[in-house]
Scaffold this active site. Structure first.
Site, PDB file in Angstrom:
ATOM      1  N   SER A  31       0.843  -1.197   0.000  1.00 25.88           N
ATOM      2  CA  SER A  31       0.000   0.000   0.000  1.00 25.88           C
ATOM      3  C   SER A  31       0.872   1.237   0.000  1.00 25.88           C
ATOM      4  CB  SER A  31      -0.853   0.068   1.268  1.00 25.88           C
ATOM      5  OG  SER A  31      -1.525  -1.115   1.469  1.00 25.88           O
ATOM      6  N   HIS A  62      -5.516  -1.778  -5.283  1.00 27.69           N
ATOM      7  CA  HIS A  62      -4.428  -2.663  -5.711  1.00 27.69           C
ATOM      8  C   HIS A  62      -4.646  -2.976  -7.188  1.00 27.69           C
ATOM      9  CE1 HIS A  62      -2.491  -4.095  -1.859  1.00 27.69           C
ATOM     10  NE2 HIS A  62      -3.462  -3.305  -1.446  1.00 27.69           N
ATOM     11  N   HIS A  84      -3.845 -11.383  -0.456  1.00 31.08           N
ATOM     12  CA  HIS A  84      -3.899 -11.524   0.998  1.00 31.08           C
ATOM     13  C   HIS A  84      -4.786 -12.699   1.371  1.00 31.08           C
ATOM     14  CE1 HIS A  84      -3.239  -7.230   0.081  1.00 31.08           C
ATOM     15  NE2 HIS A  84      -2.477  -7.221   1.156  1.00 31.08           N
ATOM     16  N   TYR A  86      -6.781 -12.770   3.797  1.00 37.42           N
ATOM     17  CA  TYR A  86      -8.115 -12.304   4.200  1.00 37.42           C
ATOM     18  C   TYR A  86      -9.070 -12.121   3.015  1.00 37.42           C
ATOM     19  CZ  TYR A  86      -6.470  -7.554   3.029  1.00 37.42           C
ATOM     20  OH  TYR A  86      -5.962  -6.468   2.377  1.00 37.42           O
ATOM     21  N   GLU A  87      -8.506 -12.060   1.814  1.00 36.39           N
ATOM     22  CA  GLU A  87      -9.374 -11.943   0.640  1.00 36.39           C
ATOM     23  C   GLU A  87     -10.063 -13.271   0.328  1.00 36.39           C
ATOM     24  OE1 GLU A  87      -7.566  -9.541  -2.755  1.00 36.39           O
ATOM     25  OE2 GLU A  87      -5.838  -9.894  -1.482  1.00 36.39           O
ATOM     26  N   ALA A 114       2.371  -1.937   4.402  1.00 32.82           N
ATOM     27  CA  ALA A 114       1.930  -0.953   5.389  1.00 32.82           C
ATOM     28  C   ALA A 114       1.604  -1.719   6.656  1.00 32.82           C
ATOM     29  CB  ALA A 114       0.676  -0.245   4.880  1.00 32.82           C
ATOM     30  N   MET A 212      -0.962  -7.476   7.726  1.00 31.95           N
ATOM     31  CA  MET A 212      -1.724  -8.634   7.228  1.00 31.95           C
ATOM     32  C   MET A 212      -1.135  -9.243   5.959  1.00 31.95           C
ATOM     33  SD  MET A 212      -5.494  -6.963   7.579  1.00 31.95           S
ATOM     34  CE  MET A 212      -5.900  -5.842   8.926  1.00 31.95           C
ATOM     35  N   SER A 213       0.153  -9.020   5.739  1.00 31.96           N
ATOM     36  CA  SER A 213       0.761  -9.577   4.513  1.00 31.96           C
ATOM     37  C   SER A 213       2.176 -10.035   4.825  1.00 31.96           C
ATOM     38  CB  SER A 213       0.794  -8.499   3.418  1.00 31.96           C
ATOM     39  OG  SER A 213       1.693  -7.461   3.764  1.00 31.96           O
ATOM     40  N   ASN A 236       0.000   3.854  10.752  1.00 34.34           N
ATOM     41  CA  ASN A 236      -0.867   4.228  11.895  1.00 34.34           C
ATOM     42  C   ASN A 236      -0.240   3.588  13.125  1.00 34.34           C
ATOM     43  OD1 ASN A 236      -1.944   1.680  10.358  1.00 34.34           O
ATOM     44  ND2 ASN A 236      -2.562   1.401  12.489  1.00 34.34           N
ATOM     45  N   HIS A 248      -8.978   2.434   7.296  1.00 38.51           N
ATOM     46  CA  HIS A 248      -8.255   2.202   6.043  1.00 38.51           C
ATOM     47  C   HIS A 248      -7.905   3.540   5.393  1.00 38.51           C
ATOM     48  CE1 HIS A 248      -6.773  -0.044   2.702  1.00 38.51           C
ATOM     49  NE2 HIS A 248      -7.701   0.365   1.866  1.00 38.51           N
TER      50      HIS A 248
HETATM   51  N1  HPA Z   1      -2.910  -3.693  11.691  1.00 35.01           N
HETATM   52  C1  HPA Z   1      -2.859  -4.601  10.709  1.00 35.01           C
HETATM   53  N2  HPA Z   1      -2.573  -4.307   9.451  1.00 35.01           N
HETATM   54  C2  HPA Z   1      -2.326  -3.018   9.165  1.00 35.01           C
HETATM   55  C3  HPA Z   1      -2.360  -2.010  10.130  1.00 35.01           C
HETATM   56  C4  HPA Z   1      -2.671  -2.369  11.473  1.00 35.01           C
HETATM   57  O1  HPA Z   1      -2.724  -1.534  12.402  1.00 35.01           O
HETATM   58  N3  HPA Z   1      -2.057  -0.831   9.507  1.00 35.01           N
HETATM   59  C5  HPA Z   1      -1.853  -1.138   8.187  1.00 35.01           C
HETATM   60  N4  HPA Z   1      -2.001  -2.454   7.978  1.00 35.01           N
END
Ligand code: HPA
Length: 274
Positions: A31, A62, A84, A86-87, A114, A212-213, A236, A248
């Site tokens: 990202s 993406h 991912h 989660y997809e 990210a 998550m990747s 973040n 997001h």
């Molecule tokens: N947690 C999980 N995945 C993320 C986060 C997070 O805080 N920020 C960006 N991807």
């Protein structure tokens, strides 16, 4: 050859039919780093949709392209859009491109992503060199019959992220900003962001950032003998670290602000190792 190997061979044959010289370096654009794709010269772009047996990315923002070309005269393959768990993909699909890279002759994989900052000395927009990873709550990407064509059943994970690459990245960041951050990336399956309790647990376990990747890709790359580098953009602070609510939108906004710096680091790194 089993079905999976036959499918991969079809994918490899298709790509070889389109691209004469296959680069030795591949990069997965996380990202916010998508615009690195615009810096690629002499490009050949293959959309995931046209590549036989390639999964298709479902995340908004993406792109879903494999780009072959040069950055600062160094040949690279960029994967713009990753898969991912989660997809809904299983981990074999998630990591499909990594084994394709290996079969194409790639030697180095640069993973970018990210993530949320767990280490309280980090701040939004920081870049963190990944020096190790944590993954307790997810199945291994290597679960199932071992693919002996790629690597052994049981593999040492003490140097998943190449030590020389970590040193090179430190130098680059020091030169650019006078500082660098490094740490442990913890993998969570998503798609929910974590709870504050999960973040406290991850911190106790030694995590500096959470996302998550990357981990499934790094595991498969390491199994296949690729040299791996990993860089995280802290988009973040993780849940509960501050009072801010996670979204997001925030992730995308910080990623795009950090992009110029992120791209500089990647350019320097590619020049150095190319
Ligand atoms: N947690 C999980 N995945 C993320 C986060 C997070 O805080 N920020 C960006 N991807």
């Amino acid at each position: 050859m089993n079905d999976y190997m036959i499918k991969m061979q079809e994918t490899v044959d298709y790509i070889r039919g389109k691209v004469n010289d296959i680069p030795k370096i591949a990069i997965i654009l996380g990202s916010g780093l998508g615009s690195l794709a615009d810096d690629i010269e002499e490009r050949i772009t293959l959309s995931y949709k046209e590549i036989p047996n390639f999964p298709i990315s479902t995340v908004a923002g993406h792109k879903g392209e494999l780009i072959f070309g040069k950055v600062d005269d160094v040949p690279i393959i960029a994967m713009n859009g990753r898969f991912h768990y989660y997809e809904g993909y299983d981990l074999k699909e998630t990591t499909y491109p990594i084994r394709i890279f290996k079969l194409l002759g790639v030697e180095t994989l640069i993973l970018t992503n990210a993530a949320g900052g767990i280490n309280e000395t980090f701040k939004k927009g920081d870049l963190m060199i990944i020096n190790d990873q944590l993954s307790f709550f997810a199945e291994s990407a290597l679960r199932g019959p071992n693919m002996n064509e790629f690597g052994d059943r049981f593999i040492d994970m003490s140097t998943t992220y190449d030590k020389d690459y970590i040193e090179i990245l430190k130098d680059i960041m020091l030169n650019l900003t006078g500082d660098y951050k490094e740490g442990v990336y913890a993998y969570m399956k998503g798609p929910t962001y974590e709870t504050p309790a999960e973040i406290r647990a991850l911190r106790t376990m030694g995590a500096d950032a959470v996302g998550m990747s990357t981990v499934p890709e790094a595991v498969v790359a390491h199994h296949s003998g690729l040299k791996v580098a990993g860089i995280t953009c802290i988009t973040n602070m993780a849940a509960g670290v501050t009072n801010e609510k996670l979204s997001h939108e925030e992730v995308k906004e910080t990623a795009s602000k950090a992009e110029v710096n992120f791209k500089k680091v990647i350019h320097e790194f590619i020049k150095k190792i190319g």
